[in-house]
Motif scaffolding. Structure first.
Motif, PDB file in Angstrom:
ATOM      1  N   CYS A 158      54.349 -23.110 -22.414  1.00 38.26           N
ATOM      2  CA  CYS A 158      55.185 -24.188 -21.872  1.00 38.26           C
ATOM      3  C   CYS A 158      54.509 -24.863 -20.675  1.00 38.26           C
ATOM      4  CB  CYS A 158      56.552 -23.650 -21.467  1.00 38.26           C
ATOM      5  SG  CYS A 158      57.531 -22.992 -22.824  1.00 38.26           S
ATOM      6  N   TYR A 211      61.472 -27.107 -18.896  1.00 41.32           N
ATOM      7  CA  TYR A 211      60.571 -26.146 -19.535  1.00 41.32           C
ATOM      8  C   TYR A 211      60.601 -24.822 -18.769  1.00 41.32           C
ATOM      9  CZ  TYR A 211      57.078 -26.590 -15.863  1.00 41.32           C
ATOM     10  OH  TYR A 211      56.430 -26.540 -14.659  1.00 41.32           O
ATOM     11  N   ALA A 257      63.055 -26.310 -25.617  1.00 41.82           N
ATOM     12  CA  ALA A 257      62.885 -27.356 -24.603  1.00 41.82           C
ATOM     13  C   ALA A 257      64.096 -28.286 -24.629  1.00 41.82           C
ATOM     14  CB  ALA A 257      61.617 -28.159 -24.886  1.00 41.82           C
TER      15      ALA A 257
END
Length: 135
Positions: A28, A21, A69
């Motif tokens: 995030c 991330y 991601a």
């Protein structure tokens, strides 16, 4: 800000996952912390893409890591975008059901579209700030 990590990839744990991330994205970071709070069995490791060598370990460029991601599962499979989120949820729940549902025709497209919508609007979601604030 402390690193958001939970022990991962250890032997004997069912389906551990490492999630890549962006620690410069407030949303995030918020999501990684949320996963860490829910992960009572230590199955998910959230790794900032800014960690030395992390993008390479995931087999992606920094630009690819900034786009979405990424997750690596215990079998070495890479998952991207909504699939990465499903891989993390699978590890969190201790079942591969979220990943199996993701593979159902139509579901993948729906989840990918939702993921893109969230990604485009992440600067408006919880954890605002960081580089996503310019979104």
């Amino acid at each position: 800000m402390p690193a958001v990590t939970v022990p991962g990839r250890s032997r004997g744990r069912p389906y551990p996952v490492e999630l890549l991330y962006d620690r410069d994205c407030g949303f995030c970071v918020w999501c990684a912390r949320w996963l860490a709070r829910l992960d009572r069995h230590g199955r998910v490791t959230a790794t900032p893409l800014q960690t030395r060598g992390a993008p390479e370990r995931f087999g992606v460029s920094v630009d690819e890591a900034l786009e979405q991601a990424w997750a690596l599962d215990a079998d070495g499979r890479r998952h991207a975008g909504a699939g990465a989120i499903d891989a993390a949820l699978s590890a969190l729940l201790g079942t591969r059901i979220p990943l199996r549902v993701y593979r159902i025709p139509g579901i993948r497209q729906l989840q990918d579209a939702l993921y893109r919508l969230v990604a485009r609007n992440r600067h408006r979601l919880p954890g605002r700030g960081g580089s996503c604030a310019v979104g």
